[in-house]
Motif scaffolding. Structure first.
Motif, PDB file in Angstrom:
ATOM      1  N   MET A  53     -17.201  23.346  13.721  1.00 21.30           N
ATOM      2  CA  MET A  53     -16.091  24.251  13.622  1.00 21.30           C
ATOM      3  C   MET A  53     -15.712  24.235  12.323  1.00 21.30           C
ATOM      4  O   MET A  53     -15.421  23.339  11.529  1.00 21.30           O
ATOM      5  N   SER A  54     -15.319  25.606  11.661  1.00 26.43           N
ATOM      6  CA  SER A  54     -14.873  25.694  10.172  1.00 26.43           C
ATOM      7  C   SER A  54     -13.368  25.441  10.309  1.00 26.43           C
ATOM      8  O   SER A  54     -12.780  25.567  11.332  1.00 26.43           O
ATOM      9  N   GLY A  55     -13.133  25.611   8.969  1.00 25.52           N
ATOM     10  CA  GLY A  55     -11.300  25.556   8.977  1.00 25.52           C
ATOM     11  C   GLY A  55     -11.089  24.249   8.495  1.00 25.52           C
ATOM     12  O   GLY A  55     -11.551  23.204   8.737  1.00 25.52           O
ATOM     13  N   ASN A  56      -9.839  24.250   7.928  1.00 27.30           N
ATOM     14  CA  ASN A  56      -9.181  23.020   7.609  1.00 27.30           C
ATOM     15  C   ASN A  56      -8.441  22.001   8.658  1.00 27.30           C
ATOM     16  O   ASN A  56      -8.406  22.844   9.781  1.00 27.30           O
ATOM     17  N   ILE A  57      -8.166  21.134   8.506  1.00 24.91           N
ATOM     18  CA  ILE A  57      -7.447  20.325   9.373  1.00 24.91           C
ATOM     19  C   ILE A  57      -6.230  20.759  10.005  1.00 24.91           C
ATOM     20  O   ILE A  57      -5.955  20.918  11.347  1.00 24.91           O
ATOM     21  N   VAL A  58      -5.275  21.240   8.971  1.00 26.02           N
ATOM     22  CA  VAL A  58      -3.991  21.920   9.398  1.00 26.02           C
ATOM     23  C   VAL A  58      -4.278  23.280  10.288  1.00 26.02           C
ATOM     24  O   VAL A  58      -3.845  23.187  11.401  1.00 26.02           O
ATOM     25  N   ALA A  59      -5.320  24.039   9.981  1.00 23.01           N
ATOM     26  CA  ALA A  59      -5.611  25.093  10.868  1.00 23.01           C
ATOM     27  C   ALA A  59      -6.274  24.792  12.129  1.00 23.01           C
ATOM     28  O   ALA A  59      -5.769  25.544  13.061  1.00 23.01           O
ATOM     29  N   ARG A  60      -7.031  23.868  12.274  1.00 29.70           N
ATOM     30  CA  ARG A  60      -7.728  23.608  13.467  1.00 29.70           C
ATOM     31  C   ARG A  60      -6.577  22.767  14.238  1.00 29.70           C
ATOM     32  O   ARG A  60      -6.442  23.260  15.781  1.00 29.70           O
ATOM     33  N   ARG A  61      -5.520  22.278  13.937  1.00 26.48           N
ATOM     34  CA  ARG A  61      -4.454  21.514  14.828  1.00 26.48           C
ATOM     35  C   ARG A  61      -3.668  22.677  15.363  1.00 26.48           C
ATOM     36  O   ARG A  61      -3.321  22.712  16.384  1.00 26.48           O
ATOM     37  N   TYR A  62      -3.192  23.194  14.490  1.00 29.05           N
ATOM     38  CA  TYR A  62      -2.206  24.405  14.920  1.00 29.05           C
ATOM     39  C   TYR A  62      -2.958  25.477  15.693  1.00 29.05           C
ATOM     40  O   TYR A  62      -2.421  25.965  16.947  1.00 29.05           O
ATOM     41  N   ALA A  63      -4.184  25.738  15.481  1.00 32.29           N
ATOM     42  CA  ALA A  63      -5.039  26.752  16.477  1.00 32.29           C
ATOM     43  C   ALA A  63      -5.108  25.955  17.785  1.00 32.29           C
ATOM     44  O   ALA A  63      -5.226  26.650  19.036  1.00 32.29           O
ATOM     45  N   ARG A  64      -5.405  24.720  17.985  1.00 34.88           N
ATOM     46  CA  ARG A  64      -5.794  23.826  19.133  1.00 34.88           C
ATOM     47  C   ARG A  64      -4.405  23.848  19.887  1.00 34.88           C
ATOM     48  O   ARG A  64      -4.282  23.951  21.144  1.00 34.88           O
ATOM     49  N   ALA A  65      -3.153  23.728  19.160  1.00 35.82           N
ATOM     50  CA  ALA A  65      -1.886  23.749  19.917  1.00 35.82           C
ATOM     51  C   ALA A  65      -1.673  25.016  20.568  1.00 35.82           C
ATOM     52  O   ALA A  65      -1.219  25.283  21.839  1.00 35.82           O
ATOM     53  N   LEU A  66      -1.645  26.165  20.014  1.00 36.04           N
ATOM     54  CA  LEU A  66      -1.642  27.434  20.473  1.00 36.04           C
ATOM     55  C   LEU A  66      -2.442  27.771  21.490  1.00 36.04           C
ATOM     56  O   LEU A  66      -2.219  28.304  22.526  1.00 36.04           O
ATOM     57  N   PHE A  67      -3.857  27.358  21.392  1.00 36.34           N
ATOM     58  CA  PHE A  67      -4.635  27.648  22.544  1.00 36.34           C
ATOM     59  C   PHE A  67      -4.351  26.653  23.654  1.00 36.34           C
ATOM     60  O   PHE A  67      -4.476  27.252  24.806  1.00 36.34           O
ATOM     61  N   GLY A  68      -3.962  25.625  23.461  1.00 42.20           N
ATOM     62  CA  GLY A  68      -3.619  24.722  24.665  1.00 42.20           C
ATOM     63  C   GLY A  68      -2.399  25.434  25.421  1.00 42.20           C
ATOM     64  O   GLY A  68      -2.277  25.482  26.686  1.00 42.20           O
ATOM     65  N   LEU A  69      -1.591  25.818  24.562  1.00 40.53           N
ATOM     66  CA  LEU A  69      -0.217  26.676  25.347  1.00 40.53           C
ATOM     67  C   LEU A  69      -0.905  27.744  26.237  1.00 40.53           C
ATOM     68  O   LEU A  69      -0.527  28.113  27.222  1.00 40.53           O
ATOM     69  N   GLY A  70      -1.722  28.734  25.612  1.00 40.67           N
ATOM     70  CA  GLY A  70      -2.379  29.934  26.020  1.00 40.67           C
ATOM     71  C   GLY A  70      -3.109  29.356  27.372  1.00 40.67           C
ATOM     72  O   GLY A  70      -3.158  30.267  28.337  1.00 40.67           O
ATOM     73  N   VAL A  71      -3.833  28.271  27.439  1.00 43.34           N
ATOM     74  CA  VAL A  71      -4.483  27.780  28.602  1.00 43.34           C
ATOM     75  C   VAL A  71      -3.677  27.489  29.718  1.00 43.34           C
ATOM     76  O   VAL A  71      -3.883  27.845  30.785  1.00 43.34           O
ATOM     77  N   LYS A  72      -2.370  26.928  29.467  1.00 42.14           N
ATOM     78  CA  LYS A  72      -1.424  26.655  30.493  1.00 42.14           C
ATOM     79  C   LYS A  72      -0.986  27.813  30.862  1.00 42.14           C
ATOM     80  O   LYS A  72      -0.641  27.831  32.332  1.00 42.14           O
ATOM     81  N   LYS A  73      -0.877  29.077  30.123  1.00 40.83           N
ATOM     82  CA  LYS A  73      -0.448  30.278  30.749  1.00 40.83           C
ATOM     83  C   LYS A  73      -1.447  31.166  31.563  1.00 40.83           C
ATOM     84  O   LYS A  73      -1.152  32.207  32.072  1.00 40.83           O
ATOM     85  N   GLY A  74      -2.839  30.820  31.087  1.00 44.55           N
ATOM     86  CA  GLY A  74      -3.592  31.649  31.799  1.00 44.55           C
ATOM     87  C   GLY A  74      -4.562  32.286  30.847  1.00 44.55           C
ATOM     88  O   GLY A  74      -4.421  32.695  29.590  1.00 44.55           O
ATOM     89  N   ASP A  75      -5.789  32.904  31.432  1.00 45.60           N
ATOM     90  CA  ASP A  75      -6.761  33.451  30.464  1.00 45.60           C
ATOM     91  C   ASP A  75      -6.417  34.701  29.859  1.00 45.60           C
ATOM     92  O   ASP A  75      -6.677  35.069  28.501  1.00 45.60           O
ATOM     93  N   SER A  76      -5.629  35.475  30.640  1.00 44.79           N
ATOM     94  CA  SER A  76      -5.066  36.708  29.726  1.00 44.79           C
ATOM     95  C   SER A  76      -4.184  36.496  28.481  1.00 44.79           C
ATOM     96  O   SER A  76      -4.122  37.195  27.690  1.00 44.79           O
TER      97      SER A  76
END
Length: 183
Positions: A1-24
């Motif tokens: 996976m590309s990107g720096n550590i900060v970008a990965r952490r924030y992206a994973r956090a937002l992605f995790g929030l999205g997973v909780k809210k559903g696929d859409s």
């Protein structure tokens, strides 16, 4: 996976929030981030403002707020961007968007690649090529078709970290090396 550590952490956090809210929501977040990244790419001045320590977090919030108003971005992504402004990380948004897109592709089983040929391939033929490759890979495939006359003929296919070089240029290079070694 590309990107720096900060970008990965924030992206994973937002992605995790999205997973909780559903696929859409996962897809919606990705589209919003991509739209914001396009604005950053189109206007280097915007990125410069977000990197500049002279501007306060409130100034940066105002700028990103106006951009989000124009793009009609609401909800979690809007709050996420305001959080990035508070933390002084708005300049990381393009990287976050890129990592988020990779996470989304992985979750949806999508593989991205590039199909390079010496001549332009018509749209109908592109669809046939994608269908055949999807059947072989047993995965959804998104291909960018490019033309490179330097390969002389054949194709070069890059999917993920795999490369299939069936170009005439590569074959001639192999033949040249074989002749040079005297085999």
């Amino acid at each position: 996976m590309s990107g720096n550590i900060v970008a990965r952490r924030y992206a994973r956090a937002l992605f995790g929030l999205g997973v909780k809210k559903g696929d859409s929501q996962i897809e919606s977040f990705g589209k919003d981030l991509a739209a914001l990244s396009e604005v950053f790419a189109a206007s280097p001045e915007v990125s410069a403002v977000f990197r500049n320590p002279i501007f306060s977090a409130e100034d940066k919030k105002a700028v990103v707020g106006k951009i989000m108003d124009k793009l009609e971005i609401q909800g979690a992504v809007r709050n996420f961007c305001l959080l990035l402004a508070d933390k002084g990380r708005l300049d990381e948004l393009p990287g976050i968007s890129s990592v988020y897109a990779e996470l989304l592709d992985e979750a949806q089983g999508v593989k991205r690649g590039v199909f390079v040929s010496a001549v332009k391939i018509a749209g109908k033929k592109q669809g046939e090529i994608i269908q055949q490759l999807e059947d072989q890979l047993k995965a959804k495939l998104v291909l960018d078709f490019e033309v490179d006359p330097d390969i002389l003929g054949g194709v070069v296919l890059k999917v993920g970290d795999q490369v299939l070089d069936a170009s005439l240029k590569a074959q001639l290079s192999i033949l040249k090396e074989t002749i040079r070694r005297g085999e």
